[in-house]
Design an enzyme around this catalytic site. Structure first.
Site, PDB file in Angstrom:
ATOM      1  N   LYS A   1      48.262 -20.814 -30.494  1.00 10.17           N
ATOM      2  CA  LYS A   1      47.111 -20.910 -31.339  1.00 10.17           C
ATOM      3  C   LYS A   1      47.213 -21.729 -32.641  1.00 10.17           C
ATOM      4  O   LYS A   1      46.975 -21.099 -33.494  1.00 10.17           O
ATOM      5  CB  LYS A   1      46.694 -19.153 -31.457  1.00 10.17           C
ATOM      6  CG  LYS A   1      45.206 -19.146 -31.699  1.00 10.17           C
ATOM      7  CD  LYS A   1      44.278 -19.346 -30.788  1.00 10.17           C
ATOM      8  CE  LYS A   1      43.012 -19.206 -31.201  1.00 10.17           C
ATOM      9  NZ  LYS A   1      41.818 -19.739 -30.236  1.00 10.17           N
TER      10      LYS A   1
ATOM     11  N   TYR B   1      56.258  -8.737 -34.509  1.00  7.53           N
ATOM     12  CA  TYR B   1      56.794  -7.479 -34.037  1.00  7.53           C
ATOM     13  C   TYR B   1      58.106  -7.545 -34.913  1.00  7.53           C
ATOM     14  O   TYR B   1      58.952  -6.443 -34.655  1.00  7.53           O
ATOM     15  CB  TYR B   1      57.250  -7.740 -32.690  1.00  7.53           C
ATOM     16  CG  TYR B   1      56.511  -7.502 -31.596  1.00  7.53           C
ATOM     17  CD1 TYR B   1      55.011  -8.277 -31.460  1.00  7.53           C
ATOM     18  CD2 TYR B   1      56.584  -6.302 -30.737  1.00  7.53           C
ATOM     19  CE1 TYR B   1      54.029  -7.987 -30.522  1.00  7.53           C
ATOM     20  CE2 TYR B   1      55.524  -5.990 -29.738  1.00  7.53           C
ATOM     21  CZ  TYR B   1      54.548  -6.741 -29.702  1.00  7.53           C
ATOM     22  OH  TYR B   1      53.205  -6.436 -28.964  1.00  7.53           O
TER      23      TYR B   1
ATOM     24  N   ASP C   1      44.151 -18.389 -25.674  1.00 11.94           N
ATOM     25  CA  ASP C   1      42.721 -17.809 -25.083  1.00 11.94           C
ATOM     26  C   ASP C   1      42.169 -18.664 -23.918  1.00 11.94           C
ATOM     27  O   ASP C   1      41.732 -17.865 -22.886  1.00 11.94           O
ATOM     28  CB  ASP C   1      41.572 -18.060 -26.242  1.00 11.94           C
ATOM     29  CG  ASP C   1      41.476 -19.237 -27.049  1.00 11.94           C
ATOM     30  OD1 ASP C   1      42.700 -20.047 -27.307  1.00 11.94           O
ATOM     31  OD2 ASP C   1      40.602 -19.551 -27.881  1.00 11.94           O
TER      32      ASP C   1
ATOM     33  N   ASP D   1      53.373 -10.372 -24.937  1.00 13.28           N
ATOM     34  CA  ASP D   1      53.105  -8.911 -24.454  1.00 13.28           C
ATOM     35  C   ASP D   1      51.854  -8.713 -23.931  1.00 13.28           C
ATOM     36  O   ASP D   1      51.685  -8.149 -22.799  1.00 13.28           O
ATOM     37  CB  ASP D   1      53.186  -8.368 -25.901  1.00 13.28           C
ATOM     38  CG  ASP D   1      53.201  -6.419 -25.610  1.00 13.28           C
ATOM     39  OD1 ASP D   1      53.416  -6.240 -24.370  1.00 13.28           O
ATOM     40  OD2 ASP D   1      53.244  -5.848 -26.581  1.00 13.28           O
TER      41      ASP D   1
END
Ligand code: NAI
Length: 355
Positions: free
Chosen positions: A190, A123, A223, A247
């Site tokens: 991740k 972002y 995930d 988000d």
């Protein structure tokens, strides 16, 4: 008297803002609203989506209540929401997701707080348009310096994750957990794939966690976190995430508690706070008077507590809970059995239920 900057936004923003203003005013706590435009309405009136006087109003008042603002997709001005968070260094986005009795959900109990880093990651806005001179140059540089072979028809977005911003947000998540007696902080990452960006996030997060032995801690891949949330959300408590995962996961959590119409939020910095619902401007239902104002009203509950009006915040949350438990007045997104309630009818019912 406390002065609060009020940004109605666009789409359903003005509708849910008017409803929120009505219920907050009914509490009689003496809030003076300083109303300002942002986004497309501000371009029309002032030639800029985020005029200087709007920022000045927030920096003076320190507190703003904000409706959603539409961001054009692909072209046009960059997100006002992202710009506000960066300009005012609102580094923490906090989104409590609590299931209220009477709201239909697949689960019996959900009480999760998503803490999202708000200023960097994908972002940050470091982007290179597909086929632009800059993208071609960057590709050439990456190929020459590092042997990275990127497809020539690629658009490029860069993902910076810093030790300092990670430090600040993970510390905030643990301090929040301590203050509100939450049992654990789950850090999503991740780092197996993005070894250097999420790698910084994970290692700095683990280092901070070591300083908070009184609060539980776990680090899991994002995930896998999504799977746990869809399966056993009652195992989750405070979740801390980098900007993009935060988000996505906060919308997922909104889905666990009855949808976006019920999910409030706040953006906090050291000096300023902007309170806004998780949802966007919902152009599909804008102007019809059917939007659910509760996410925005619960954002005002958070705001009232933040400005020291704890009793007023508690009263307002109790009134919302009463209306939801009662089930007679329900906006369309909560799938009422009979006729859906309008935005104004929901606000009237909440005012009538104020203790
Ligand atoms: P959205 O949250 O506006 O809408 C998604 C779906 O949820 C739609 O079907 C909508 O009708 C429904 N919905 C949302 N809020 C609702 C409410 N209060 N009551 C009943 N139904 C509700 O997300 P979308 O469509 O992706 O975004 C629309 C615009 O909003 C975009 O321009 C986006 O950039 C912007 N946006 C702005 C935000 C902000 O100002 N903080 C946050 C998220 C999106």
């Amino acid at each position: 008297m406390t002065t609060v900057t009020l940004i109605p936004g666009d789409g359903i923003g003005p509708e849910v803002t008017a409803a929120t203003r009505q219920v907050v005013d009914a509490l009689g706590v003496g809030i003076e609203w300083e109303v300002h435009d942002a986004g497309a309405p501000a371009i029309e009136a002032h030639g800029s989506p985020l005029p200087e006087h709007v920022l000045r109003s927030i920096t003076t008042n320190k507190v703003a209540l904000k409706g959603p603002v539409t961001t054009p997709v692909g072209t046009g001005f960059r997100s006002i929401n992202v710009a506000l968070r960066q300009e005012l260094d609102l580094f923490a986005s906090v989104r409590p997701c609590r299931l209220y009795p009477g709201v239909a959900s697949r689960f019996d109990a959900v009480d999760i707080v998503v803490v999202r880093e708000n200023t960097e990651d994908l972002y940050e806005g470091i982007e290179f348009e597909c086929s632009s001179k800059e993208a071609t140059k960057l590709r050439g540089f990456l190929s020459y310096m590092h042997g990275f072979d990127m497809r020539p028809d690629s658009g490029i977005s860069i993902k910076p994750i810093s030790i300092s911003a990670t430090h600040a947000i993970v510390e905030y998540a643990f301090e929040y957990a301590r203050k509100y007696r939450r049992r654990k902080v789950t850090l999503g990452h991740k780092a197996n794939i993005m070894k250097f960006s999420d790698g910084v996030w994970l290692s700095e997060g683990e280092a901070r966690a070591a300083e908070y032995r009184d609060v539980g801690f776990e680090a899991i891949q994002v995930d896998e976190l999504a799977m746990h949330l869809a399966w056993t959300p009652d195992d989750m408590d405070v979740i801390v995430l980098p900007n993009l995962y935060g988000d996505i996961i906060s919308d997922l959590c909104a889905g666990l508690i009855g949808g976006l119409g019920l999910a409030p939020g706040m953006n906090l910095g050291k000096d300023h706070a902007v309170f806004e619902p998780t949802h966007g401007s919902a152009p599909d239902i804008a102007g019809k008077g059917v939007a659910n104002p509760i996410a925005m009203i619960l954002s005002a509950v958070l705001m009232l507590r933040h400005i020291g009006q704890r009793d007023a915040g508690d009263r307002l949350e109790r009134a919302v809970a009463t209306v939801l438990a009662n089930g007679k007045i329900r906006p369309a997104d909560l799938r009422p059995v009979g006729e859906p309630a309008t935005t104004d009818a929901v606000a009237d019912a909440i005012v009538a239920a104020l203790p």
